[in-house]
Design an enzyme around this catalytic site. Structure first.
Site, PDB file in Angstrom:
ATOM      1  N   THR A 198      -4.439  -5.533   4.465  1.00  0.00           N
ATOM      2  CA  THR A 198      -5.794  -6.013   4.722  1.00  0.00           C
ATOM      3  C   THR A 198      -6.116  -7.084   3.683  1.00  0.00           C
ATOM      4  O   THR A 198      -5.523  -7.112   2.602  1.00  0.00           O
ATOM      5  CB  THR A 198      -6.814  -4.863   4.680  1.00  0.00           C
ATOM      6  OG1 THR A 198      -6.746  -4.221   3.405  1.00  0.00           O
ATOM      7  CG2 THR A 198      -6.546  -3.842   5.786  1.00  0.00           C
TER       8      THR A 198
ATOM      9  N   GLY B 225      -8.547  -8.074   1.355  1.00  0.00           N
ATOM     10  CA  GLY B 225      -8.879  -7.794  -0.046  1.00  0.00           C
ATOM     11  C   GLY B 225      -7.782  -7.047  -0.773  1.00  0.00           C
ATOM     12  O   GLY B 225      -7.489  -7.308  -1.944  1.00  0.00           O
ATOM     13  N   CYS B 226      -7.171  -6.111  -0.079  1.00  0.00           N
ATOM     14  CA  CYS B 226      -6.113  -5.304  -0.686  1.00  0.00           C
ATOM     15  C   CYS B 226      -4.887  -6.162  -1.010  1.00  0.00           C
ATOM     16  O   CYS B 226      -4.235  -5.959  -2.028  1.00  0.00           O
ATOM     17  CB  CYS B 226      -5.717  -4.161   0.246  1.00  0.00           C
ATOM     18  SG  CYS B 226      -7.093  -3.081   0.698  1.00  0.00           S
ATOM     19  N   SER B 227      -4.595  -7.121  -0.144  1.00  0.00           N
ATOM     20  CA  SER B 227      -3.407  -7.950  -0.308  1.00  0.00           C
ATOM     21  C   SER B 227      -3.627  -9.166  -1.204  1.00  0.00           C
ATOM     22  O   SER B 227      -2.693  -9.638  -1.831  1.00  0.00           O
ATOM     23  CB  SER B 227      -2.904  -8.427   1.057  1.00  0.00           C
ATOM     24  OG  SER B 227      -2.406  -7.334   1.795  1.00  0.00           O
TER      25      SER B 227
ATOM     26  N   LEU C  29      -3.723  -5.078  -4.818  1.00  0.00           N
ATOM     27  CA  LEU C  29      -2.323  -4.814  -5.161  1.00  0.00           C
ATOM     28  C   LEU C  29      -1.752  -5.870  -6.113  1.00  0.00           C
ATOM     29  O   LEU C  29      -1.125  -5.510  -7.109  1.00  0.00           O
ATOM     30  CB  LEU C  29      -1.464  -4.693  -3.904  1.00  0.00           C
ATOM     31  CG  LEU C  29       0.031  -4.421  -4.145  1.00  0.00           C
ATOM     32  CD1 LEU C  29       0.261  -3.100  -4.874  1.00  0.00           C
ATOM     33  CD2 LEU C  29       0.788  -4.441  -2.814  1.00  0.00           C
TER      34      LEU C  29
END
Length: 162
Positions: free
Chosen positions: A46, A48-50, A54
């Site tokens: 997703t 924001g996560c990527s 992370l």
């Protein structure tokens, strides 16, 4: 009920990839006799996560480990094949344990699930970071929905310095 500081991490299991094969990992085995930095994301790949979450942890692996963190782990309500592909895409190189909580079982035990059904994603995890020493939560940082602030690697590192 949502977990809080000084609570014991609940018993449960995750799926991890070991030598290209999915395997169960018991939470007690992960947290026992270790200091763990655990961060949770709503979903692998997703935006924001990527783009932020992370990569921030990947960039700060050495810094976190210099603060007496034995292991770094990422949990998401995704299957292990997605988590493994995400780890490869972002060069995790086994430096971060990728924990698949495909059915949201462990996340629910923590009380940190989020209903994302309105977005077609079902139940996911809230975004958070914690430090658990021997299975006891010492630090717990939970973001408000839509935010990526408290649970970043930089924020967690800052909390270790105070």
């Amino acid at each position: 009920m949502t977990i809080k500081k000084n609570d014991k991490m609940p018993s449960g299991s995750f799926t991890v990839m070991v030598d290209g094969q999915p395997e169960a990992l018991q939470s007690n085995d992960l947290f026992k006799n270790n200091t763990i930095a655990l961060f949770a994301v709503p979903g692998a790949f997703t935006p924001g996560c990527s783009k932020k979450h992370l990569p921030g942890y990947v960039a700060n692996i050495n810094e976190l480990k210099s603060k007496d963190i034995d292991k770094i782990a990422c949990i998401a309500v995704n299957d292990i094949f997605v988590m493994d592909a995400w780890a490869k895409e972002y060069g995790v190189n086994n430096e971060i344990i990728m924990l698949a909580d495909g059915n949201c079982d462990y996340t629910r035990k923590l009380g940190l699930e989020n209903d994302s059904s309105a977005f077609g994603m079902g139940y996911r995890s809230k975004r958070y970071a914690l430090i658990a020493r021997n299975g006891i939560i010492e630090t717990l940082l939970i973001d408000n929905p839509g935010d990526i602030e408290l649970s970043t690697a930089e924020s967690l590192l800052s909390s270790l310095e105070s």
